[in-house]
Design an enzyme around this catalytic site. Structure first.
Site, PDB file in Angstrom:
ATOM      1  N   ASP A  69     -15.897   4.471 -14.501  1.00 50.34           N
ATOM      2  CA  ASP A  69     -17.074   5.162 -13.962  1.00 50.34           C
ATOM      3  C   ASP A  69     -17.999   5.683 -15.062  1.00 50.34           C
ATOM      4  O   ASP A  69     -18.360   6.862 -15.073  1.00 50.34           O
ATOM      5  CB  ASP A  69     -16.640   6.343 -13.084  1.00 50.34           C
ATOM      6  CG  ASP A  69     -15.559   5.991 -12.088  1.00 50.34           C
ATOM      7  OD1 ASP A  69     -15.645   4.906 -11.492  1.00 50.34           O
ATOM      8  OD2 ASP A  69     -14.630   6.802 -11.901  1.00 50.34           O
TER       9      ASP A  69
ATOM     10  N   GLU B 170     -21.020   4.164  -2.551  1.00 50.25           N
ATOM     11  CA  GLU B 170     -20.737   5.209  -3.544  1.00 50.25           C
ATOM     12  C   GLU B 170     -21.433   4.850  -4.858  1.00 50.25           C
ATOM     13  O   GLU B 170     -22.126   3.830  -4.966  1.00 50.25           O
ATOM     14  CB  GLU B 170     -19.235   5.349  -3.782  1.00 50.25           C
ATOM     15  CG  GLU B 170     -18.602   4.101  -4.362  1.00 50.25           C
ATOM     16  CD  GLU B 170     -17.100   4.220  -4.503  1.00 50.25           C
ATOM     17  OE1 GLU B 170     -16.530   5.220  -4.056  1.00 50.25           O
ATOM     18  OE2 GLU B 170     -16.492   3.294  -5.058  1.00 50.25           O
TER      19      GLU B 170
END
Length: 369
Positions: free
Chosen positions: A61, A270
């Protein structure tokens, strides 16, 4: 940070060994985009467009920013927690954040060690998921999602005088915040915006009424119901609070109609990120269970945005999460896959150049090269 098990277009190789050592502060490693494969990259493994930036720890991420003429990366720190996989992502049980930096793409990466630990966040319960960072008036801000002691995801903020930390967390979560995947964008007028949200284990679907519904399904709406959009809120000048209630980020199709929940190759899931190019706002995000990074464009940082196309095809592993940054006249996308481990919860960050057509549209990237 995606949270489900699904079939993939990649056939994962057997899990690959990675040294169990933890990186100490200022540990460096070559960004092996052009380096020869190590023993972890066998001839039988898939071909990769780029190689992991760091091999001492698992990272995912990656939120990248240019601070002090360097690229600083704020990733998740994956660990082997020994928790069985499930759709809510309990096996993503991260406990701290490391900050990485590099002077040049293709050069050395420095791991600055632990920047923030779960135990130092007064209100936190568990699961430090994907963070982001910003800078203003001599202070660096780290925004992070973590479940509170009632197991509800909230967003927190921590501050430091250094881009590498350590960061000190505020005693309470940001009022009015919820869900996961914060991403900060500061416009040319100085106004900062915080984008956030993630479905399934990210709990966004439980906030449809504006308050948390513990009885809401763990899955998103089905069929032709409207898709659940990300959220965006203006930040106050102090960067630690919302200037007003968060609003939904609306994504439109080519006919100007909001996307439906069933359109899972285009709708938001997301990992939202906003960048600006030639006066246009690009909102990119993960589609989750279809494993794409896609983007939509608009004329305002608040949206609405119109869907445009794919940024990156599926990576190895279930999750996909990214950031886009300009550095020394070129644009780059930072992302992750599971090359080092073969396990979807033990990932490694990567980078490759982002290229556009003359009209500004993004040329899709195949991470398999």
């Amino acid at each position: 940070m995606s949270h489900a098990l699904a079939s993939r277009r990649w056939l994962l190789a057997a899990p690959l060994a990675l040294a169990a050592c933890q990186s100490s502060p200022t540990q460096t490693a070559a960004t092996s985009g052009t380096a020869a494969p190590t023993t972890a990259d066998s001839a039988a493994a898939p071909h990769y467009l780029s190689q992991p930036l760091l091999r001492g720890i698992y990272t995912a991420d990656p939120s990248a920013h240019v601070f002090e003429d360097k690229i600083y990366i704020y990733p998740s720190h994956d660990i082997e927690a020994g928790i069985p996989e499930n759709d809510n992502g309990d096996h993503f049980a991260m406990r701290d954040y490391h900050v990485l930096s590099l002077d040049s793409v293709g050069g050395k990466v420095t791991d600055h060690g632990v920047a923030l630990d779960l135990k130092d966040i007064p209100w936190a319960g568990r699961q430090l998921w994907a963070p982001d960072a910003a800078f203003k008036n001599g202070t660096y801000y780290l925004y992070f999602p973590v479940k509170d002691k009632q197991d509800v995801f909230r967003l927190g903020v921590a501050t430091s005088k250094s881009p590498s930390g350590p960061f000190k967390a505020a005693p309470q979560p940001i009022k009015g915040s919820y869900s996961i995947d914060p991403a900060v964008f500061t416009d040319t007028d100085g106004q900062a915006y915080l984008y956030f949200g993630g479905l399934w284990g990210g709990q966004l679907q439980r906030w449809k009424t504006g308050t948390y519904d513990p009885k809401a399904p763990d899955k998103e709406p089905a069929g032709h119901e409207p898709a659940v959009g990300a959220r965006v809120a203006r930040l106050t000048p102090g960067m630690t609070e919302f200037a007003g209630p968060a609003k939904e980020v609306v994504i439109l199709d080519s006919l100007g109609k909001p996307l439906k929940a069933s359109d899972n190759k285009h709708r938001f899931f997301e990992g939202g990120w906003l960048h600006k190019y030639q006066g246009k706002y690009y909102f990119s995000y993960s589609t989750g269970d279809t494993h794409l990074l896609v983007y939509a464009t608009g004329t305002s940082p608040l949206g609405p945005f119109t869907y445009q196309g794919v940024v990156m095809k599926p990576v190895q592993g279930w999750t996909t999460h990214h950031s886009i940054v300009e550095f020394k006249g070129k644009w780059y996308i930072f992302y992750h896959d599971t090359q080092l481990s073969g396990k979807t919860w033990l990932r490694n960050v990567k980078v490759t150049e982002l290229k556009r057509r003359p009209d500004g549209s993004i040329i899709p990237i195949d991470p398999a090269g």
